[in-house]
Every structure is written in C-alpha cells, then in structure tokens.
Design a protein around this motif. Structure first.
Motif, short mmCIF file in Angstrom:
data_model
loop_
_atom_site.label_atom_id
_atom_site.label_comp_id
_atom_site.label_asym_id
_atom_site.label_seq_id
_atom_site.Cartn_x
_atom_site.Cartn_y
_atom_site.Cartn_z
N ARG A 105 0.83 -1.20 0.00
CA ARG A 105 0.00 0.00 0.00
C ARG A 105 0.88 1.26 0.00
O ARG A 105 0.61 2.23 -0.73
CB ARG A 105 -0.92 -0.02 1.23
CG ARG A 105 -2.12 0.88 1.08
CD ARG A 105 -3.10 0.77 2.25
NE ARG A 105 -3.48 -0.60 2.55
CZ ARG A 105 -3.50 -1.11 3.78
NH1 ARG A 105 -3.17 -0.38 4.81
NH2 ARG A 105 -3.86 -2.35 3.98
N SER A 106 1.94 1.25 0.81
CA SER A 106 2.84 2.40 0.87
C SER A 106 3.54 2.61 -0.47
O SER A 106 3.69 3.75 -0.93
CB SER A 106 3.89 2.19 1.97
OG SER A 106 3.28 2.16 3.23
N LYS A 107 3.97 1.51 -1.10
CA LYS A 107 4.65 1.60 -2.41
C LYS A 107 3.68 2.14 -3.45
O LYS A 107 4.02 3.02 -4.24
CB LYS A 107 5.18 0.24 -2.83
CG LYS A 107 5.97 0.27 -4.12
CD LYS A 107 6.49 -1.12 -4.45
CE LYS A 107 7.28 -1.12 -5.73
NZ LYS A 107 6.56 -0.80 -6.92
N THR A 108 2.46 1.60 -3.43
CA THR A 108 1.45 2.06 -4.39
C THR A 108 1.17 3.54 -4.17
O THR A 108 1.08 4.32 -5.13
CB THR A 108 0.16 1.24 -4.23
OG1 THR A 108 0.46 -0.14 -4.41
CG2 THR A 108 -0.89 1.67 -5.22
N ARG A 109 1.04 3.95 -2.93
CA ARG A 109 0.77 5.36 -2.60
C ARG A 109 1.93 6.24 -3.07
O ARG A 109 1.71 7.31 -3.64
CB ARG A 109 0.55 5.50 -1.08
CG ARG A 109 0.31 6.91 -0.65
CD ARG A 109 -1.08 7.35 -1.03
NE ARG A 109 -1.29 8.68 -0.46
CZ ARG A 109 -1.98 9.62 -1.05
NH1 ARG A 109 -2.58 9.39 -2.20
NH2 ARG A 109 -2.12 10.80 -0.50
N ALA A 110 3.14 5.77 -2.84
CA ALA A 110 4.32 6.54 -3.28
C ALA A 110 4.33 6.66 -4.80
O ALA A 110 4.62 7.73 -5.34
CB ALA A 110 5.60 5.89 -2.77
N ASP A 111 4.01 5.56 -5.49
CA ASP A 111 3.96 5.58 -6.96
C ASP A 111 2.88 6.56 -7.45
O ASP A 111 3.08 7.29 -8.42
CB ASP A 111 3.71 4.19 -7.53
CG ASP A 111 4.90 3.24 -7.34
OD1 ASP A 111 6.00 3.76 -7.04
OD2 ASP A 111 4.71 2.01 -7.48
N GLU A 112 1.73 6.55 -6.74
CA GLU A 112 0.64 7.45 -7.11
C GLU A 112 1.06 8.91 -6.93
O GLU A 112 0.75 9.78 -7.75
CB GLU A 112 -0.60 7.16 -6.29
CG GLU A 112 -1.30 5.87 -6.66
CD GLU A 112 -2.45 5.53 -5.72
OE1 GLU A 112 -2.61 6.20 -4.66
OE2 GLU A 112 -3.18 4.56 -6.03
N LEU A 113 1.78 9.18 -5.80
CA LEU A 113 2.23 10.53 -5.55
C LEU A 113 3.25 10.98 -6.58
O LEU A 113 3.21 12.13 -7.05
CB LEU A 113 2.82 10.65 -4.14
CG LEU A 113 1.82 10.57 -2.99
CD1 LEU A 113 2.55 10.56 -1.65
CD2 LEU A 113 0.82 11.72 -3.06
N VAL A 114 4.13 10.07 -6.99
CA VAL A 114 5.11 10.40 -8.04
C VAL A 114 4.38 10.67 -9.35
O VAL A 114 4.67 11.65 -10.06
CB VAL A 114 6.14 9.25 -8.19
CG1 VAL A 114 6.98 9.45 -9.46
CG2 VAL A 114 7.04 9.18 -6.97
N ALA A 115 3.41 9.81 -9.67
CA ALA A 115 2.65 10.00 -10.92
C ALA A 115 1.87 11.30 -10.88
O ALA A 115 1.78 12.03 -11.87
CB ALA A 115 1.71 8.82 -11.14
N LEU A 116 1.30 11.62 -9.72
CA LEU A 116 0.55 12.85 -9.56
C LEU A 116 1.47 14.06 -9.70
O LEU A 116 1.11 15.06 -10.34
CB LEU A 116 -0.15 12.84 -8.20
CG LEU A 116 -1.23 13.87 -7.96
CD1 LEU A 116 -2.35 13.71 -8.98
CD2 LEU A 116 -1.77 13.78 -6.57
N ALA A 117 2.65 13.97 -9.11
CA ALA A 117 3.62 15.06 -9.20
C ALA A 117 4.08 15.25 -10.64
O ALA A 117 4.28 16.38 -11.09
CB ALA A 117 4.81 14.79 -8.28
N ASP A 118 4.26 14.14 -11.35
CA ASP A 118 4.68 14.22 -12.76
C ASP A 118 3.57 14.87 -13.59
O ASP A 118 3.85 15.60 -14.54
CB ASP A 118 5.00 12.84 -13.32
CG ASP A 118 6.32 12.31 -12.76
OD1 ASP A 118 7.10 13.10 -12.19
OD2 ASP A 118 6.55 11.07 -12.89
N THR A 119 2.33 14.58 -13.25
CA THR A 119 1.19 15.11 -14.02
C THR A 119 1.08 16.60 -13.79
O THR A 119 0.75 17.36 -14.72
CB THR A 119 -0.10 14.40 -13.61
OG1 THR A 119 0.05 13.02 -13.78
CG2 THR A 119 -1.27 14.90 -14.42
N ILE A 120 1.31 17.06 -12.63
CA ILE A 120 1.15 18.49 -12.28
C ILE A 120 2.36 19.19 -12.75
O ILE A 120 2.82 19.80 -13.46
CB ILE A 120 1.00 18.68 -10.78
CG1 ILE A 120 -0.26 18.04 -10.29
CG2 ILE A 120 1.00 20.16 -10.45
CD1 ILE A 120 -0.50 18.14 -8.82
#
Length: 103
Positions: free
Chosen positions: A88-103
């Motif tokens: 869950r933590s890895k997935t959340r970190a990946d989501e945050l990286v993807a979100l940061a890349d999108t913004i």
C-alpha cells in the motif's frame, strides 16, 4: 508378721509403680493417637491439594497450548498485514510520483 508387713508394703509399692506406669503409658498412647490423627488429616489435605494442583497444571497447559497457537496465528497475521502495508505504501508513493509528474 514382720515378713507379711514387708511383703505387703513391697506389693503396695509395686502396685503404685504399676499404676503410675499404666497412667504414663495411657497418656503416651493418647498423645500418639492424637499425633496420628493430625498426620492423617494432613495427608488427606495434601492429597486434595495435589489433585487440585494437577488440575491447575492441566488447565494451564491447555491454556498455554492455545496461547501458542494464537501467537502463531498473530505472527502470521502481522506478517501479512506488514506485506499489505508495504504494498500500500509503495502504491501510494507511486501514485504521488505520478501525480507530481502530471502536475
């Protein structure tokens, strides 16, 4: 007559000595009987205590076995939860990286 008086006196002393010895032995028998009764009571009480302690040991052993089983299940469950948390933590970190890349 003197011999008769002497023999009578000797016999009376022997009778008194016998009665004193009989009284002493009777008291000794009573004391020993009381001791035997006390020891018999103590043996009975100890027998009951031993049975109770054996039952307690049996109950404690059963509880210990159940606790060991619970501990194994808990360790397994904690291991699973740890793996789930890491994923869950890895997935959340990946989501945050993807979100940061999108913004």
């Amino acid at each position: 007559a003197a011999q008769l008086a002497e023999d009578t006196q000797s016999e009376e002393v022997s009778i008194a000595s016998y009665e004193a010895l009989t009284t002493a032995k009777t008291k000794e028998v009573e004391a020993l009987t009381s001791t035997i009764e006390a020891k018999t009571t103590q043996i009975g009480e100890l027998g009951v205590a031993i049975v109770q302690l054996k039952e307690d040991l049996s109950d404690t052993s059963a509880t210990y076995s159940e606790d060991k089983t619970f501990l194994k299940e808990l360790e397994s469950s904690c291991g699973t939860k740890t793996q789930e948390w890491e994923m869950r933590s890895k997935t959340r970190a990946d989501e945050l990286v993807a979100l940061a890349d999108t913004i």
